[in-house]
Design a protein around this motif. Structure first.
Motif, PDB file in Angstrom:
ATOM      1  N   TYR A   1       0.830  -1.210   0.000  1.00  0.00           N
ATOM      2  CA  TYR A   1       0.000   0.000   0.000  1.00  0.00           C
ATOM      3  C   TYR A   1       0.863   1.257   0.000  1.00  0.00           C
ATOM      4  O   TYR A   1       0.624   2.204  -0.762  1.00  0.00           O
ATOM      5  CB  TYR A   1      -0.933  -0.017   1.216  1.00  0.00           C
ATOM      6  CG  TYR A   1      -1.411   1.356   1.633  1.00  0.00           C
ATOM      7  CD1 TYR A   1      -2.249   2.096   0.808  1.00  0.00           C
ATOM      8  CD2 TYR A   1      -1.001   1.927   2.838  1.00  0.00           C
ATOM      9  CE1 TYR A   1      -2.672   3.365   1.178  1.00  0.00           C
ATOM     10  CE2 TYR A   1      -1.409   3.189   3.212  1.00  0.00           C
ATOM     11  CZ  TYR A   1      -2.253   3.900   2.379  1.00  0.00           C
ATOM     12  OH  TYR A   1      -2.651   5.152   2.737  1.00  0.00           O
TER      13      TYR A   1
ATOM     14  N   GLY B   1      -6.857  -6.867   3.227  1.00  0.00           N
ATOM     15  CA  GLY B   1      -7.663  -5.653   3.342  1.00  0.00           C
ATOM     16  C   GLY B   1      -8.985  -5.917   4.028  1.00  0.00           C
ATOM     17  O   GLY B   1      -9.418  -5.153   4.901  1.00  0.00           O
ATOM     18  N   GLN B   2      -9.635  -7.013   3.671  1.00  0.00           N
ATOM     19  CA  GLN B   2     -10.899  -7.376   4.313  1.00  0.00           C
ATOM     20  C   GLN B   2     -10.692  -7.739   5.778  1.00  0.00           C
ATOM     21  O   GLN B   2     -11.530  -7.445   6.632  1.00  0.00           O
ATOM     22  CB  GLN B   2     -11.552  -8.543   3.581  1.00  0.00           C
ATOM     23  CG  GLN B   2     -12.220  -8.162   2.272  1.00  0.00           C
ATOM     24  CD  GLN B   2     -13.090  -9.284   1.745  1.00  0.00           C
ATOM     25  OE1 GLN B   2     -13.847  -9.914   2.490  1.00  0.00           O
ATOM     26  NE2 GLN B   2     -12.984  -9.542   0.452  1.00  0.00           N
TER      27      GLN B   2
ATOM     28  N   VAL C   1      -8.571  -6.453   7.856  1.00  0.00           N
ATOM     29  CA  VAL C   1      -8.491  -5.198   8.610  1.00  0.00           C
ATOM     30  C   VAL C   1      -9.858  -4.542   8.697  1.00  0.00           C
ATOM     31  O   VAL C   1     -10.273  -4.084   9.772  1.00  0.00           O
ATOM     32  CB  VAL C   1      -7.461  -4.249   7.959  1.00  0.00           C
ATOM     33  CG1 VAL C   1      -7.408  -2.923   8.718  1.00  0.00           C
ATOM     34  CG2 VAL C   1      -6.081  -4.893   7.913  1.00  0.00           C
ATOM     35  N   GLU C   2     -10.568  -4.504   7.590  1.00  0.00           N
ATOM     36  CA  GLU C   2     -11.887  -3.871   7.563  1.00  0.00           C
ATOM     37  C   GLU C   2     -12.850  -4.554   8.524  1.00  0.00           C
ATOM     38  O   GLU C   2     -13.718  -3.900   9.130  1.00  0.00           O
ATOM     39  CB  GLU C   2     -12.449  -3.934   6.140  1.00  0.00           C
ATOM     40  CG  GLU C   2     -13.778  -3.216   5.968  1.00  0.00           C
ATOM     41  CD  GLU C   2     -14.272  -3.258   4.536  1.00  0.00           C
ATOM     42  OE1 GLU C   2     -15.174  -2.485   4.208  1.00  0.00           O
ATOM     43  OE2 GLU C   2     -13.748  -4.073   3.730  1.00  0.00           O
ATOM     44  N   ASN C   3     -12.695  -5.855   8.704  1.00  0.00           N
ATOM     45  CA  ASN C   3     -13.583  -6.630   9.580  1.00  0.00           C
ATOM     46  C   ASN C   3     -13.009  -6.805  10.978  1.00  0.00           C
ATOM     47  O   ASN C   3     -13.265  -7.802  11.646  1.00  0.00           O
ATOM     48  CB  ASN C   3     -13.872  -7.989   8.955  1.00  0.00           C
ATOM     49  CG  ASN C   3     -14.713  -7.889   7.703  1.00  0.00           C
ATOM     50  OD1 ASN C   3     -15.769  -7.270   7.705  1.00  0.00           O
ATOM     51  ND2 ASN C   3     -14.240  -8.471   6.610  1.00  0.00           N
ATOM     52  N   ASN C   4     -12.223  -5.814  11.403  1.00  0.00           N
ATOM     53  CA  ASN C   4     -11.673  -5.794  12.762  1.00  0.00           C
ATOM     54  C   ASN C   4     -10.879  -7.048  13.079  1.00  0.00           C
ATOM     55  O   ASN C   4     -10.984  -7.628  14.153  1.00  0.00           O
ATOM     56  CB  ASN C   4     -12.807  -5.605  13.797  1.00  0.00           C
ATOM     57  CG  ASN C   4     -12.289  -5.245  15.169  1.00  0.00           C
ATOM     58  OD1 ASN C   4     -11.231  -4.613  15.308  1.00  0.00           O
ATOM     59  ND2 ASN C   4     -13.006  -5.662  16.204  1.00  0.00           N
TER      60      ASN C   4
ATOM     61  N   PHE D   1     -12.287  -4.506  -0.586  1.00  0.00           N
ATOM     62  CA  PHE D   1     -12.429  -3.844   0.706  1.00  0.00           C
ATOM     63  C   PHE D   1     -12.524  -2.341   0.517  1.00  0.00           C
ATOM     64  O   PHE D   1     -12.205  -1.809  -0.555  1.00  0.00           O
ATOM     65  CB  PHE D   1     -11.250  -4.191   1.633  1.00  0.00           C
ATOM     66  CG  PHE D   1      -9.910  -3.776   1.077  1.00  0.00           C
ATOM     67  CD1 PHE D   1      -9.386  -2.514   1.328  1.00  0.00           C
ATOM     68  CD2 PHE D   1      -9.159  -4.658   0.294  1.00  0.00           C
ATOM     69  CE1 PHE D   1      -8.157  -2.129   0.814  1.00  0.00           C
ATOM     70  CE2 PHE D   1      -7.927  -4.278  -0.218  1.00  0.00           C
ATOM     71  CZ  PHE D   1      -7.431  -3.014   0.033  1.00  0.00           C
TER      72      PHE D   1
ATOM     73  N   VAL E   1      -9.761   0.989   5.741  1.00  0.00           N
ATOM     74  CA  VAL E   1      -8.621   0.122   6.002  1.00  0.00           C
ATOM     75  C   VAL E   1      -7.313   0.885   6.166  1.00  0.00           C
ATOM     76  O   VAL E   1      -6.545   0.653   7.113  1.00  0.00           O
ATOM     77  CB  VAL E   1      -8.492  -0.929   4.875  1.00  0.00           C
ATOM     78  CG1 VAL E   1      -7.165  -1.681   4.983  1.00  0.00           C
ATOM     79  CG2 VAL E   1      -9.666  -1.883   4.928  1.00  0.00           C
ATOM     80  N   TYR E   2      -7.022   1.812   5.265  1.00  0.00           N
ATOM     81  CA  TYR E   2      -5.710   2.434   5.242  1.00  0.00           C
ATOM     82  C   TYR E   2      -5.387   3.260   6.489  1.00  0.00           C
ATOM     83  O   TYR E   2      -4.245   3.242   6.952  1.00  0.00           O
ATOM     84  CB  TYR E   2      -5.530   3.265   3.967  1.00  0.00           C
ATOM     85  CG  TYR E   2      -5.561   2.422   2.708  1.00  0.00           C
ATOM     86  CD1 TYR E   2      -4.940   1.168   2.666  1.00  0.00           C
ATOM     87  CD2 TYR E   2      -6.218   2.855   1.562  1.00  0.00           C
ATOM     88  CE1 TYR E   2      -4.975   0.387   1.524  1.00  0.00           C
ATOM     89  CE2 TYR E   2      -6.252   2.068   0.408  1.00  0.00           C
ATOM     90  CZ  TYR E   2      -5.629   0.841   0.394  1.00  0.00           C
ATOM     91  OH  TYR E   2      -5.662   0.065  -0.736  1.00  0.00           O
TER      92      TYR E   2
ATOM     93  N   ILE F   1      -4.163   0.735   8.971  1.00  0.00           N
ATOM     94  CA  ILE F   1      -2.826   0.274   8.585  1.00  0.00           C
ATOM     95  C   ILE F   1      -1.779   1.315   8.972  1.00  0.00           C
ATOM     96  O   ILE F   1      -0.724   0.989   9.536  1.00  0.00           O
ATOM     97  CB  ILE F   1      -2.776  -0.025   7.076  1.00  0.00           C
ATOM     98  CG1 ILE F   1      -3.593  -1.276   6.741  1.00  0.00           C
ATOM     99  CG2 ILE F   1      -1.337  -0.183   6.593  1.00  0.00           C
ATOM    100  CD1 ILE F   1      -3.037  -2.568   7.300  1.00  0.00           C
TER     101      ILE F   1
END
Length: 300
Positions: free
Chosen positions: A19, A47-48, A50-53, A65, A70-71, A74
């Motif tokens: 990224y 990515g998913q 991170v997005e989904n905790n 995602f 997400v970013y 990160i």
């Protein structure tokens, strides 16, 4: 030495490097091959995650995602450590190669490290050591990308629970009379002091005088909840099944190195890492409050 199967936290670090290289203008460390080596499928999967905790069961291969969600996570929790330690380690390797016209570079737990394909110095003989499963996956990715493996690179599969790293290196042509630069990055977080000492002992056995070792470590404040960000990161790694084991004092590090013939040449504290890599940034990337970098040298 610690087991090094490709972990979820290692994949998170690969994601962060990819990224950062693809989307960030002012780069701390440009691993411009990270995304290719990782692959779109795995990039989307992380990515998913991170997005989904950080729920490992929430992956849906029918979707991607939301980068806006997400970013920032990160940047706050994942990217600062691998980006700054990568920049530090490779700069020190460059310095080492300038001092030694012929040298070896041993990457312990190499994972998806791409240095071998970014390197333009053929006088550096590179040995990547990793768990057989992880290394097989990486070599499959390299094959799919149709990359040509440089002649100065050797991949050494080692299951650290059963195999001897020293024997495996020597069988692959490693020359213990040649100055060598060893990297064990992102490893100490998951080691106790005795296992850390075992790792240093093995490296010492095959290090000629003047060889160097680079690594990062979490300090003794890690589990004191003195920093909300540090505490949250320990919770994330524990949730992923990779709990951090120990926060090292500088004296513990110094004694372990000294016991096996190493002296500390450079010790970058959190404030030093902030000054070296994160000053005047506008993306909220900051050095972690508990992370240190060490460059050690084997006594002559």
């Amino acid at each position: 030495m610690v087991e090094t199967q490709e972990s979820i936290t290692a994949k998170l670090c690969s994601f962060a490097r990819a990224y950062h290289s693809n989307f960030v203008k002012e780069k701390i460390f440009d691993d411009y091959l990270a995304y290719d080596l990782m692959g779109k499928e795995e990039y989307d999967e992380i990515g998913q995650l991170v997005e989904n905790n950080f729920d490992t069961d929430a992956f849906d291969n029918r979707r991607t995602f939301n980068g806006s969600l997400v970013y920032p996570v990160i940047n706050r929790f994942i990217a600062p450590i691998p980006l700054s330690r990568g920049a530090f380690a490779e700069q020190e390797l460059l310095n080492f190669s300038r001092l030694n016209s012929k040298c070896q570079y041993v990457i312990c737990g190499a994972g998806m490290d791409s240095f071998a394909f970014r390197n333009d110095n053929e006088s550096i003989q590179i040995y990547e050591i990793d768990h057989p499963d992880t290394q097989r996956y990486k070599l499959d990715q390299i094959d799919k990308l149709e990359w040509n493996i440089p002649k100065n690179v050797k991949y050494i599969p080692v299951d650290f629970s059963t195999d001897d790293m020293v024997t495996a290196l020597k069988d692959a042509g490693f020359d213990d009379s040649i100055p060598t630069f060893f990297a064990i990055l992102g490893v100490t977080y998951y080691l106790t002091v005795p296992i850390f000492k075992q790792t240093i002992a093995k490296i010492s056995r095959i290090s000629t005088g003047g060889s160097r070792l680079v690594f990062d470590f979490p300090d003794e404040t890690t589990f004191r909840r003195s920093s909300d960000r540090v505490y949250q990161l320990t919770q994330i790694t524990a949730k992923l099944g990779e709990p951090m084991q120990h926060g090292f004092s500088v004296e513990e590090i110094r004694q372990a190195l000294s016991e096996f013939g190493f002296i500390i040449r450079t010790h970058e504290m959190p404030k030093d890492i902030q000054r070296l890599f994160f000053v005047n940034r506008t993306d909220k990337l900051t050095a972690f409050e508990n992370i240190h970098f060490i460059l050690a040298e084997k006594r002559q």
